[in-house]
Design a protein around this motif. Structure first.
Motif, short mmCIF file in Angstrom:
data_model
loop_
_atom_site.label_atom_id
_atom_site.label_comp_id
_atom_site.label_asym_id
_atom_site.label_seq_id
_atom_site.Cartn_x
_atom_site.Cartn_y
_atom_site.Cartn_z
N ALA A 75 0.84 -1.18 0.10
CA ALA A 75 -0.10 -0.18 -0.04
C ALA A 75 0.84 1.29 0.14
O ALA A 75 0.53 2.20 -0.83
CB ALA A 75 -1.00 0.05 1.14
N GLN A 76 1.98 1.07 0.94
CA GLN A 76 2.62 2.24 1.06
C GLN A 76 3.55 2.58 -0.69
O GLN A 76 3.82 3.63 -0.98
CB GLN A 76 3.88 2.18 1.98
CG GLN A 76 3.49 2.28 3.30
CD GLN A 76 4.59 2.20 4.50
OE1 GLN A 76 5.47 2.58 4.31
NE2 GLN A 76 4.17 1.00 5.32
N LEU A 77 4.03 1.41 -0.89
CA LEU A 77 4.46 1.55 -2.31
C LEU A 77 3.65 2.01 -3.58
O LEU A 77 3.92 3.05 -4.29
CB LEU A 77 5.04 0.09 -2.89
CG LEU A 77 6.02 -0.02 -4.21
CD1 LEU A 77 7.53 0.60 -4.02
CD2 LEU A 77 6.10 -1.61 -4.39
N SER A 78 2.48 1.56 -3.43
CA SER A 78 1.54 2.10 -4.42
C SER A 78 1.09 3.62 -4.16
O SER A 78 1.10 4.40 -5.10
CB SER A 78 0.11 1.48 -4.26
OG SER A 78 -0.98 1.97 -5.16
N ALA A 79 1.18 4.30 -2.91
CA ALA A 79 0.97 5.55 -2.51
C ALA A 79 2.27 6.29 -3.12
O ALA A 79 2.19 7.54 -3.62
CB ALA A 79 0.88 5.71 -0.93
N TYR A 80 3.45 5.95 -3.09
CA TYR A 80 4.68 6.46 -3.63
C TYR A 80 4.47 6.60 -4.98
O TYR A 80 5.02 7.57 -5.64
CB TYR A 80 5.90 5.58 -2.96
CG TYR A 80 6.42 6.28 -1.91
CD1 TYR A 80 7.28 7.51 -2.26
CD2 TYR A 80 6.41 5.55 -0.77
CE1 TYR A 80 7.80 8.07 -0.84
CE2 TYR A 80 6.94 6.13 0.29
CZ TYR A 80 7.52 7.44 0.25
OH TYR A 80 8.43 8.13 1.53
N GLY A 81 4.10 5.57 -5.76
CA GLY A 81 3.75 5.60 -7.18
C GLY A 81 2.60 6.71 -7.52
O GLY A 81 3.09 7.52 -8.53
N SER A 82 1.65 6.85 -6.91
CA SER A 82 0.75 8.01 -6.82
C SER A 82 1.61 9.42 -6.55
O SER A 82 1.37 10.33 -7.32
CB SER A 82 -0.41 7.99 -5.91
OG SER A 82 -1.16 6.69 -6.25
N LEU A 83 2.31 9.53 -5.64
CA LEU A 83 3.01 10.64 -5.20
C LEU A 83 3.87 10.94 -6.15
O LEU A 83 4.30 11.90 -6.74
CB LEU A 83 3.85 10.25 -3.85
CG LEU A 83 4.55 11.58 -3.20
CD1 LEU A 83 3.69 12.69 -3.19
CD2 LEU A 83 5.35 11.22 -1.86
#
Length: 664
Positions: free
Chosen positions: A42-50
């Protein structure tokens, strides 16, 4: 601890149930690993969005980094049926009255009528030159800025349509079309460019050996100074003509109907003539464009701020957390954005150093708000200062040393520029006056090297009226060589007392001209022409020796001014004042975003760390699954043995019970 239950004893032991319950206990670490893995993903996906949001923000501020975005002016015409106008960099505010006497025109030449487009014309070569025809003096002066072009017409191109296609394919500054006027098909030549200096001269080298008669390829010859039917075998339908107009009573001519910079920074697009009357052209500030640009910057900032805020938020009422709540990189990004905009642009000077002075201010939630009224006041009162708040700006104290570029290493500040050597062109000068008669195959060829590129050029045969006319021919031929024009190389050719001189258009140590060979070398330049290689500009920036390349002086590494480039147009060594360099908010935020998005930046490092943790958990899960398979096998083996032992004991018990019952 789970309770193990069995439906009975002995051979009725529930081995499957017992093993299943034991294994559910053994698998509890897998559940914990799965939860951790889901969190990291979930954090990795958030970093992709960021990363995506930050890239969008970077593109937005990059637009704002351009001075032109915020230095906008606009024009208006009182009669767009007469002319329209546009404004660019350097346009000054004002009102101008424009009277158009006549429009610029492209020259058009018509051939005689042929039966149809498949009609055979002839073979040989067509040489096209451009220049100015003076009907009074019956003279044709070459346009030194337009290259001479030669097209070969072979058997495959010798028809009317074949010649048309060959000319259009060559892209020589002339277009060709075929028109059937009812009496036959005519080949129409049209100069690509309008203006008196773009008149066409077509010389023919006819395969039949006669170049000016009205047979074969010679039918397409057009020397405006020749006699009709003898070298002047095309008919002029439209003469090349300059546009003529008056701007505020001052006469102006232009080769094009797009008249650029007659009014500095303004292009007038002439539509039709209006002799005897004027059209008013107004140049005003484009405050709407500036308002829109600043508004776009505010929205881009707020969008990224909101995205990061949502990812790092915590709601105590619901207990909901953003995927990056407490993440040091994400929280650091929020702080970095705010800190950048809170610091004034101190090196800019003037009275605009903060965004709040143009109506852009922080709200309680950390986003920006735009006060359009305050921004308009700033536009009206200090329009020139607004661009400096967003862009990298270098203000020069001397017009001979202009800010050219900077790098991310360049620090804001005031830097002195001192030039000890100005840049120069490479040049070749003949050692004697040139002859004026060029004979084909005898003295018409030269092997010329300019700026390291070599090409063979051939001059047109004939006796030239003057060394100046021969210089124009040589310049046209050199610049017309695709070996040079294809890589942006050009020369200027002049003469003094009949001595020819060829000068490279480039500046610096790579600028050089040599005549390496050719039958015409000695005839045109003498036995020992003098050559000189250009030199680069030299001097200091901020008191430190800078690096020269052509006319550009670049500050050396290690100094505060490192990466600052200045274009020097001075004609002699001199102290050229200061360059005041400032780095605006858009430039700073663009660099900040670039650092975060770099392959070794904070976002990439954090994503790499998360991927490593996810991979580690995957490896742990695989190892644990392998161990659990072995444990389950061991449990089943042990309980199978227990089941067999209990069954055996039950059998023994039954036997003993039976035997004991038989005793007296």
């Amino acid at each position: 601890m789970a309770t193990i239950s069995a439906p009975g004893i002995g051979s009725n032991l529930d081995v499957n149930g017992i093993v299943t319950q034991l294994m559910s206990i053994e698998r509890q670490p897998l559940t914990n690993l799965s939860k951790s893995q889901s969190s990291y993903q979930a954090q990795l996906s958030a970093y992709g969005s960021l990363r995506s949001s930050l890239a969008t923000f970077q593109n937005a501020v990059q637009t704002m980094e351009s001075v032109a975005t915020l230095d906008a002016v606009k024009t208006s015409s009182s009669d767009t049926t007469i002319l329209t106008s546009t404004a660019g960099a350097g346009a000054s505010l004002g009102s101008h009255d424009v009277e158009i006497t006549n429009l610029a025109a492209q020259q058009k030449l018509n051939s005689a009528a042929f039966t149809d487009s498949a009609s055979t014309v002839g073979t040989g070569q067509l040489t096209v030159q451009f220049g100015t025809y003076d009907s009074g003096a019956n003279s044709f002066t070459l346009n030194n800025n337009k290259a001479t072009q030669t097209i070969s017409i072979g058997d495959a191109q010798n028809s009317l349509s074949g010649i048309r296609d060959a000319i259009n394919k060559a892209k020589i500054g002339v277009s060709a079309t075929i028109i059937n006027d009812g009496t036959g098909s005519r080949l129409i030549f049209t100069s690509t460019d309008s203006g008196a200096a773009n008149s066409i001269k077509i010389t023919v080298a006819d395969a039949d050996g006669v170049n000016t008669d009205n047979t074969g390829l010679s039918k397409l010859a057009f020397d405006p100074t020749a006699v009709a039917g003898s070298g002047k075998n095309l008919t002029q339908a439209t003469a090349a003509r300059d546009a003529a107009l008056k701007i505020d009573g001052i006469s102006v001519t232009s080769s094009s109907n797009a008249v650029a910079n007659a009014i500095e920074g303004v292009t007038l697009n002439l539509v039709k003539a209006n002799p005897g009357s004027t059209v008013s052209v107004q140049v005003t500030r484009d405050s709407t464009a500036v308002q829109a640009s600043v508004g776009s910057f505010v929205r881009a900032f707020n969008d990224l701020h909101t995205t990061i805020g949502n990812m790092t938020a915590y709601d105590p009422a619901t207990g909901n957390r953003g995927f990056l709540q407490g993440d040091t990189v994400a929280v650091g990004m929020l702080n970095g954005m705010r800190n950048t905009l809170n610091n004034p642009i101190a090196a800019l000077g003037g009275n605009l150093t903060r965004l709040s002075q143009i109506g852009v201010s922080f709200q309680k939630d950390g986003t920006l708000a735009l006060d359009a009224t305050k921004l308009q006041t700033a536009i009206d009162g200090n329009f020139d200062g607004i661009a400096g708040l967003f862009s990298s700006v270098g203000k020069s104290g001397d017009t001979r040393a202009n800010y050219a570029a900077s790098t991310s290493d360049t620090k804001p500040g005031i830097y002195g520029v001192n030039v000890t050597q100005v840049a120069s062109h490479g040049k070749l000068t003949g050692s004697q006056a040139s002859g004026l008669t060029i004979v084909s195959g005898i003295n018409d060829s030269l092997v010329v090297q300019v700026d390291g590129t070599t090409a063979t050029v051939k001059l047109g045969a004939g006796t030239y009226a003057s060394a100046g006319a021969l210089a124009s021919e040589l310049q046209s031929r050199i610049n017309g060589s695709t070996a040079f024009s294809g890589v942006g190389i050009s020369v200027s050719v002049g003469e003094s007392s009949g001595v020819l001189a060829v000068t490279s258009s480039s500046f610096g140590s790579t600028s050089a001209v040599t005549i390496q060979a050719g039958a015409g070398a000695t005839y045109l330049f003498g036995a020992s022409p003098a050559t000189s290689t250009g030199v680069d500009v030299a001097g200091t920036i901020n008191g430190v020796t800078a690096v020269g390349s052509g006319q550009v002086l670049t500050s050396a590494a290690g100094d505060a001014s490192s990466g600052l480039s200045v274009k020097v147009t001075a004609s002699a060594p001199a102290s050229l004042g200061n360059i005041q360099f400032s780095r605006g908010y858009a430039t700073q935020l663009k660099a900040w975003a670039a650092d975060l998005l770099a392959s070794k930046g904070a976002i990439a490092s954090r994503s790499s760390g998360l991927n490593a943790r996810i991979k580690s958990i995957t490896n742990q899960t695989d190892a644990l699954n392998t161990r659990l398979t072995a444990v389950e096998k061991q449990y089943r083996t042990q309980f199978a043995a227990l089941d067999a032992a209990i069954g055996s004991m039950n059998t023994t018990s039954s036997y003993l019970t039976t035997q004991l019952a038989k005793l007296p």
